[in-house]
Scaffold this active site. Structure first.
Site, PDB file in Angstrom:
ATOM      1  N   GLY A  84       4.480  -0.556  -4.284  1.00 53.97           N
ATOM      2  CA  GLY A  84       3.526   0.092  -3.392  1.00 53.97           C
ATOM      3  C   GLY A  84       2.820   1.205  -4.116  1.00 53.97           C
ATOM      4  N   HIS A  85       2.108   2.033  -3.352  1.00 49.35           N
ATOM      5  CA  HIS A  85       1.271   3.059  -3.969  1.00 49.35           C
ATOM      6  C   HIS A  85       1.898   4.451  -3.945  1.00 49.35           C
ATOM      7  CE1 HIS A  85      -2.511   0.392  -3.117  1.00 49.35           C
ATOM      8  NE2 HIS A  85      -1.617  -0.199  -3.879  1.00 49.35           N
ATOM      9  N   GLY A  86       3.140   4.577  -3.496  1.00 50.94           N
ATOM     10  CA  GLY A  86       3.778   5.895  -3.462  1.00 50.94           C
ATOM     11  C   GLY A  86       3.475   6.622  -2.160  1.00 50.94           C
TER      12      GLY A  86
ATOM     13  N   ASP B 276       0.850  -1.192   0.000  1.00 51.23           N
ATOM     14  CA  ASP B 276       0.000   0.000   0.000  1.00 51.23           C
ATOM     15  C   ASP B 276       0.893   1.251   0.000  1.00 51.23           C
ATOM     16  OD1 ASP B 276      -2.179   1.892   0.668  1.00 51.23           O
ATOM     17  OD2 ASP B 276      -3.364   0.095   1.009  1.00 51.23           O
TER      18      ASP B 276
END
Ligand SMILES: *[C@@H]1O[C@H](CO)[C@@H](O)[C@H](O)[C@H]1NC(C)=O
Ligand SMILES: *[C@@H]1O[C@H](CO)[C@@H](O)[C@H](O)[C@H]1NC(C)=O
Ligand SMILES: *[C@@H]1O[C@H](CO)[C@@H](O)[C@H](O)[C@H]1NC(C)=O
Length: 299
Positions: free
Chosen positions: A237-239, A215
């Site tokens: 992941g999502h940054g 995430d």
């Protein structure tokens, strides 16, 4: 400083403790380094003794593999305190074994250091599978590997957290806390495993760290002030995410986020700011400097 440490060590060896120094959880409190014996009680006993000491003290968990069911290490303590984890500490794999969303927590401590090169292994793989079934029944109570609540002047250095069942590290109500050489690892497909989740804290530094998770790399919620992220590699992941902000009326603004010298490797986003339609007139992002090719590299 060196003299102080040496004196403290000899005072512990001389009279069996109470005066600070170095406390080895295994030798002093009869902890067992195996994966079935719970280290929780010996660790809490060592913490109690170190926390009551009026001179600086250090608790050492040596280079073996241990099991901890759950532990909350509470302050306030009488002097600076360090937990040096050299080995690997494992959680129970069964997500149903946790009644609250926490595994290891540090609470209301001043001048705290967590160090040692060791690993906190949340053994989350079983939880990821059940999350996949959209069974949200215990979603909220899945344990966060490491919680740092209301700490002042804290240093988290050379520590790895892996495979948490939920967020890897949660920072709430802290003042002046630094993560350096902090390594996070969880598989790409692990749900809701934010790397470092920060809220209502002033002066959080995340430096020279590597965050691989399923995430957000770092997620920044309301009331975060003076946050510096420098030399961090994210991905998968999502940054990095600021938000979501503005859902609740009493939210404090996010003020002063500096992001420098970061690398995004295979992340779904670079930096995002998520807001709800403005509920709060105070909602604000003040002095936030997040973009520019010199600050963010994509690989
Ligand atoms: C912040 O905390 C660190 C310990 O991690 C300490 O060395 C430093 O003096 C603190 N800074 C301030 C301004 O109190
Ligand atoms: C940039 O980040 C790397 C770690 O990713 C670090 O080693 C280096 O010192 C940083 N450079 C500057 C100028 O801060
Ligand atoms: C990038 O992430 C995707 C899934 O999100 C994965 O399938 C792919 O192997 C990753 N590529 C690299 C170079 O890590």
């Amino acid at each position: 400083m060196l003299i102080l440490v040496l004196l403290s060590i000899s005072s512990v060896e001389g009279q069996g403790g109470g005066g600070g120094g170095v406390i080895d959880v295994v030798t002093k409190f009869g902890a067992k380094a195996d994966e079935k014996t719970d280290l929780s009680k010996p660790l809490l006993d060592a913490w109690k003794e170190a926390c009551a000491s009026t001179s600086p003290s250090k608790i050492v968990i040596s280079k073996r593999i241990y099991f901890v069911s759950t532990a909350t290490l509470d302050g306030p303590c009488k002097a600076p305190i360090e937990l040096q984890v050299q080995g690997t500490v494992k959680a129970l794999a069964d997500p149903g074994a946790f009644k609250e969303p926490k595994w290891i927590s540090f609470n209301r401590i001043e001048n705290f250091k967590l160090s040692g090169g060791g690993v906190f292994d949340g053994q989350g793989t079983t939880a990821y599978k059940r999350e996949g079934c959209k069974g949200h029944a215990y979603y909220g109570s899945l344990p966060i590997n490491l919680r740092f609540d209301f700490l002042t002047n804290a240093m988290i250095q050379d520590i790895t957290t892996k495979d948490s069942k939920q967020f890897q590290a949660n920072v709430l109500g802290c003042k002046n806390i630094t993560f350096e050489h902090f390594t996070i690892s969880a598989p790409d497909e692990s749900p809701n495993t934010d790397g470092i989740h920060i809220g209502r804290s002033d002066g959080v530094n995340v430096l020279n760290s590597e965050i691989k998770t399923g995430d957000d790399c770092v997620s920044i919620r309301d009331g975060s002030k003076n946050l510096v992220i420098n030399g961090v590699t994210c991905g998968p992941g999502h940054g990095i995410r600021i938000g979501s902000l503005g859902l609740f009326k009493n939210e404090e603004p996010v003020d002063g986020v500096t992001l420098k010298n970061c690398t995004m490797t295979n992340t779904s986003n670079g930096v995002r700011i998520k807001t709800w339609p403005c509920n709060s007139p105070k909602l604000g992002l003040v002095g936030t400097e997040v973009s520019g090719p010199q600050n963010l590299r994509y690989k």
